[in-house]
Structures are given as C-alpha cells and as structure tokens.
Scaffold this motif. Sequence first.
Motif, PDB file in Angstrom:
ATOM      1  N   PRO A 227     -83.071  63.786 -19.917  1.00 45.02           N
ATOM      2  CA  PRO A 227     -84.216  63.282 -18.926  1.00 45.02           C
ATOM      3  C   PRO A 227     -84.197  62.507 -17.801  1.00 45.02           C
ATOM      4  O   PRO A 227     -83.328  62.915 -17.195  1.00 45.02           O
ATOM      5  CB  PRO A 227     -83.913  61.720 -20.631  1.00 45.02           C
ATOM      6  CG  PRO A 227     -83.222  62.293 -21.917  1.00 45.02           C
ATOM      7  CD  PRO A 227     -82.563  63.384 -20.754  1.00 45.02           C
TER       8      PRO A 227
ATOM      9  N   HIS B 110     -86.724  54.412 -20.060  1.00 39.20           N
ATOM     10  CA  HIS B 110     -86.447  55.927 -18.959  1.00 39.20           C
ATOM     11  C   HIS B 110     -86.935  56.241 -18.499  1.00 39.20           C
ATOM     12  O   HIS B 110     -87.618  56.319 -17.074  1.00 39.20           O
ATOM     13  CB  HIS B 110     -85.441  56.971 -19.606  1.00 39.20           C
ATOM     14  CG  HIS B 110     -85.009  57.874 -18.978  1.00 39.20           C
ATOM     15  ND1 HIS B 110     -83.887  57.433 -18.797  1.00 39.20           N
ATOM     16  CD2 HIS B 110     -85.020  59.047 -18.468  1.00 39.20           C
ATOM     17  CE1 HIS B 110     -83.094  58.411 -17.789  1.00 39.20           C
ATOM     18  NE2 HIS B 110     -84.369  59.712 -17.568  1.00 39.20           N
ATOM     19  N   HIS B 114     -88.215  56.242 -13.472  1.00 40.24           N
ATOM     20  CA  HIS B 114     -87.901  57.245 -13.019  1.00 40.24           C
ATOM     21  C   HIS B 114     -89.023  56.945 -11.422  1.00 40.24           C
ATOM     22  O   HIS B 114     -89.100  57.526 -10.676  1.00 40.24           O
ATOM     23  CB  HIS B 114     -88.348  58.529 -13.569  1.00 40.24           C
ATOM     24  CG  HIS B 114     -87.519  59.235 -13.768  1.00 40.24           C
ATOM     25  ND1 HIS B 114     -86.446  59.294 -12.759  1.00 40.24           N
ATOM     26  CD2 HIS B 114     -86.887  60.137 -14.684  1.00 40.24           C
ATOM     27  CE1 HIS B 114     -85.295  59.994 -14.174  1.00 40.24           C
ATOM     28  NE2 HIS B 114     -85.420  60.821 -15.239  1.00 40.24           N
ATOM     29  N   SER B 135     -87.897  66.425 -14.667  1.00 44.44           N
ATOM     30  CA  SER B 135     -86.504  66.860 -14.436  1.00 44.44           C
ATOM     31  C   SER B 135     -86.112  68.075 -15.196  1.00 44.44           C
ATOM     32  O   SER B 135     -87.153  68.349 -16.041  1.00 44.44           O
ATOM     33  CB  SER B 135     -85.484  65.127 -14.775  1.00 44.44           C
ATOM     34  OG  SER B 135     -86.133  65.223 -16.478  1.00 44.44           O
ATOM     35  N   HIS B 138     -87.829  66.064 -18.898  1.00 40.43           N
ATOM     36  CA  HIS B 138     -89.783  65.632 -18.396  1.00 40.43           C
ATOM     37  C   HIS B 138     -90.521  65.918 -17.369  1.00 40.43           C
ATOM     38  O   HIS B 138     -89.517  66.025 -16.458  1.00 40.43           O
ATOM     39  CB  HIS B 138     -89.830  63.852 -18.719  1.00 40.43           C
ATOM     40  CG  HIS B 138     -88.783  63.143 -18.393  1.00 40.43           C
ATOM     41  ND1 HIS B 138     -88.006  62.804 -19.347  1.00 40.43           N
ATOM     42  CD2 HIS B 138     -88.079  63.165 -17.334  1.00 40.43           C
ATOM     43  CE1 HIS B 138     -86.754  62.284 -19.073  1.00 40.43           C
ATOM     44  NE2 HIS B 138     -86.882  62.275 -17.538  1.00 40.43           N
ATOM     45  N   ASP B 305     -80.856  60.786 -13.322  1.00 40.42           N
ATOM     46  CA  ASP B 305     -80.875  59.873 -14.086  1.00 40.42           C
ATOM     47  C   ASP B 305     -79.660  58.756 -12.990  1.00 40.42           C
ATOM     48  O   ASP B 305     -78.646  59.271 -12.645  1.00 40.42           O
ATOM     49  CB  ASP B 305     -79.996  60.508 -15.360  1.00 40.42           C
ATOM     50  CG  ASP B 305     -81.077  60.658 -16.139  1.00 40.42           C
ATOM     51  OD1 ASP B 305     -82.603  60.634 -15.744  1.00 40.42           O
ATOM     52  OD2 ASP B 305     -80.866  61.533 -17.716  1.00 40.42           O
TER      53      ASP B 305
HETATM   54 ZN   LIG Z   1     -84.485  60.795 -16.457  1.00 38.49          ZN
END
Ligand SMILES: [Zn+2]
Lengths: 227, 343
Positions: A227, B110, B114, B135, B138, B305
């Motif tokens: 993610p 999360h 971003h 990413s 996603h 991240d």
């Molecule tokens: Zn991420």
Amino acid sequence: MNLLGLDTSTAATAACLLRSGGEAFEVIPSASDLTAPPAHTRELMPALARVLGDAGLGFADLDAVAAGIGPGTFTGLRIGIATARALAAARGLPLHPVSSLAALAAGADAPLVLAAIDARRGEVFAALHDEAGERWVPFVVRPELLAERLRESALTPLAVGDGAVRYRGELEAAGARIPPDDSPRHVVRALAVCRLAARVAPVAPQAVVPHYLRMPDAVPEPQTRRP
Amino acid sequence: MILALETSCDDTCAAVVTSAGEVRSNVVASQGLLHERYGGVVPEIASRRHLELVDAVTSDALERAEVALDEIDQVAATRGPGLIGALLVGVSSAKALAAARGLPLVPVDHLHGHVVASTLGHDPIEPPYLCLVASGGHTFLARVDEPSSYRVLGQTLDDAAGEAFDKGARLLGLGYPGGPAIDRLARAGDPTAFDFPRSLPGGREDGAHLDFSFSGLKTSLLYRVRELGSEEAERRRPHLAASYQRAIVDALAARTEQALDQEGLDRLGLGGGVAANSELRRRAEELSVTRGVSLWAPELALCTDNAAMIAAAARFLEPLPYPEYLALDASARPATPPTTAAA
Ligand SMILES: [Zn+2]
C-alpha cells in the motif's frame, strides 16, 4: 508497587492490576471467550483501563508491566506484546515476559498440570508443570502424539486450556483429567501472569517478543499489495 | 508536535511532524530484503518484523527529531487499509503509547496520508488540487478541496501500477521490487521498440473515464516474451522494459491530464512509490510545463510508505481524546469506501 498484567495468547483477553499488598483487580475471561472470535484490539486497552480504574489508579501510577508471551495465537500475542511494550516504554517501566502456558498451569491450582493451548491446524502448544515448575518445556505437537507421550509417562495430570477442551477425547484416553468445558480453569488469567512476573527478571521492552514455537508460513500475499 | 506510526505493509515507520507541517524526523525500517526472496510480502513475516522493530523505530524517530515524549501532543497511527496483522502492531503500539501519556490519538486512513504528503515542508501544496497516487498497493486519482478529506475520481480496476511493475519485472527475470529494476534497465532501451496496449477503461454511465487497468498489459508482456523466446527476450530486455514502462506511464499521464481537464484544476501532487519512477517524473514535469500546471513531486521518502504523511493527514483531523480510542480497531479495508462518482 502496582503491577499491570495481561494475556492475549488465546481468543480471550485477560487483564489484572496487582498491588503489593496482594490486592488484585482483574478482568477474568469466561471459558466461552475461548471459542468466540478474538477481539483483542477492541478489548485489551479497555480492560487495562478498567482494572486501573477499579483500583483508583492511572497509567502514571504503574511500577511494572507483565505480559503473557505465549505460545498462543500469533496475532493476539502481537497485540498484547506491542501494547505491553509501548506502555512500558512510554512510562519507563520494567517489563516482565511470562510464559502463557505457565500462567495457565498456575491458574489451574493442581500439583501436576498439563497446560494445552490450541495451536490450530490440528496441533496444540503444551507444557507440563509440577510444583517445582516446568517439567516438560513448551512444545507444539499433534494431540495424538501428546497423548502418546502422556501415556508413556504414566502421569495423570490435570489438563487445562482450550487445547485440552478441544482434544478432550485423546487426552482423557491417555490418562489426563480435564475439567468441564465451561470451567474457569481453562482460561489464562492475568493474575497468574502478575504473580509469575515476580520470578522473571524484567527485560528491555523492545527485546520482548512472542514465543511463537512455529515458523511463519512463507506464503506471499496472492496480490503483492504494497500500500 | 505529532508522533505518527505506520505499519500497513512491509515497512515499519515512525515520524515526528510539527503542527505546522515541518518534518522533524521520518524513520523507515524497510523489510524489503526480507520479502525479496518470496517475490512478495509475506504477511506473517511482516507482522513479526513490525513487532520487533516498532519500539526501536519510534524511539529513533523521537531521538532524530530531538524531541522528548513529553513534548508530543498527539499520537497518530495508520488504521488501514493494509495487511491486518501488520496494521494491528502499529495501532496497538500507538494506542498504548497515547494512553500511557494521556494523549489524544488520531486514526489515519493510509491513502489519505499519500494524498496529503505534499502538504508537508516549507512549500506545501494548497487545495484545490489533484493527486495521483501510484504504488504497489493502489493507484488512484483524488481531488482535494479540504486537506481533511479527498474524493477518488478514478482508480485501478485490477492491478496497481507498482504491481504491474513488479509482475513485469518477474516476467523479465528482474528482482523484486520491480519498479526500480525496470526503471534502471529502461534507461538503456527504446520505449517505442514494442507496442504494448494502453488500457484506459471507459464507458461508464456517469461519463467518468478516469479508471485504470494494468492486468492486460502484464498479459501482453507475457505473450511478447514467449513469442521472442528466452534468448531473444533476454537480448532485447532493455527495450521490453522501456516499452513496458512507457505503457504504464502513458496510462497514468493520460488519466491525470484528463482529470485536470475535467476538474479544472491547475495543481498536481504525486504520491506513492511509483512517483519515484524517473519516466513518470519526467512526464509529470512535461505536463506541468505544457499545461501550466504547478507540480508537487515530494522527495521519495515522502512518496513511499512513511509515517510523516500519516502525521500530515492527522494535522487536518479531529483527534480522539483519551479514553475514546481505547477500543479502536485496525481495518484492512479503506475507512471510507472510495467514492468514484464524478462531480
Ligand atoms: Zn501506500
């Protein structure tokens, strides 16, 4: 001396505040919690806050923390240990790692106890305790092999824990005595964790990790999700 | 002063950010090498590693920021989406830390992190703006009118862009993660040597054609590699990498341009690990020149991240006072289902 203890090695959540005089404030799981879906994240911090509140104390009044480090459910152990470590680190407190099987055995209150926590996938985490302490160190085993070992030893311990309940048939046939399924002796009590903490030297919080007893499955996420 | 934790996937992250958005520290303990040999993130290994690292990373973040725990006013943590076992380590740690100090806690989405990463630093992006987040987990376009929320305009229907890079790299016999490997190799290749499909799914009733699809592209690379045979594919690998990369970036750029048009926006922020891709950066800069769009392409450490972006989002959210967050749970799915309706 105010010692906060917890255990999350089974599906149940246990918390206890033990004062030096021996006065204890406890959240005691019921045996039915052992088969309910685990909810440690939702239950643990409220349980800790409750035992503190019952004692008329806050987190700032703590002198030490004790945590059951398993073996047991991996996710549960991580939630409990991450919580205990952060509490200890944030307040500069000693952290005592305690065997969850030892706490389970201590809570059973018998001279010879086979503590067995369900390890899923047809296995149990088990240890044998007598009054002197650990007689069989914790190991992960299939119930039929545990029964065989028991038979060979010719011992007839009291067997407790969700593992003992689940494999009652095999273990009773091998000589174990097992309390009824709904007996409170099958749950790991945080009071036992607190009492055992006195015998375990504190460890730097960041060095406390679960006693997994099993290698992780090396299966990547089917979809490589980063993610 | 905000202390933030992020453990949604395979990086253990902690950061200290001021309420004004100054990044005092941004620590990332990467587990990349640990998972490399499996060709993907192994959830149980990631969770174990998070627990081993989380306290050290947290104290490192405080130390590097030269901030004592006493000076922290708020704790923030990624609540989701992500790997549930990984998220639980950060959420549990953050809750206990906040409770032990009687501090408020901010649960953060999360993806929101971003989207608002570009609001950090001395030249923050100001709404309204468009954000392209790409990413390994996603790929979506979001419109931001208030930094406290975002609206998803389009998203990938199958693989994420970073996933397409990873899978492409595997087909080309390159390492994991695939993005940097393909990027490096592509520099020596001709991006027009092979024609890969630019799949831009459309035809939705509401007229919004801002979604992405990368699974067909991956299949097309697979067939091309088979067609060529291993020796020839090996010889022409830089061209394959460059053309494959070009196809991914083309799709991202086309949708971004379309979204800027549709929404009438002239500010663009980038987020997600794919924002490190040199071809994507080049195209975004090109776009900003040709269209007069202002571009925020944060440093790589804020794109991949990290916990600073979680603190960035926390700045705009209402914190939960003690003890309201004690029962807070992590969530593997997005906190608010992304809305894809066009305005
Ligand atoms: Zn991420």
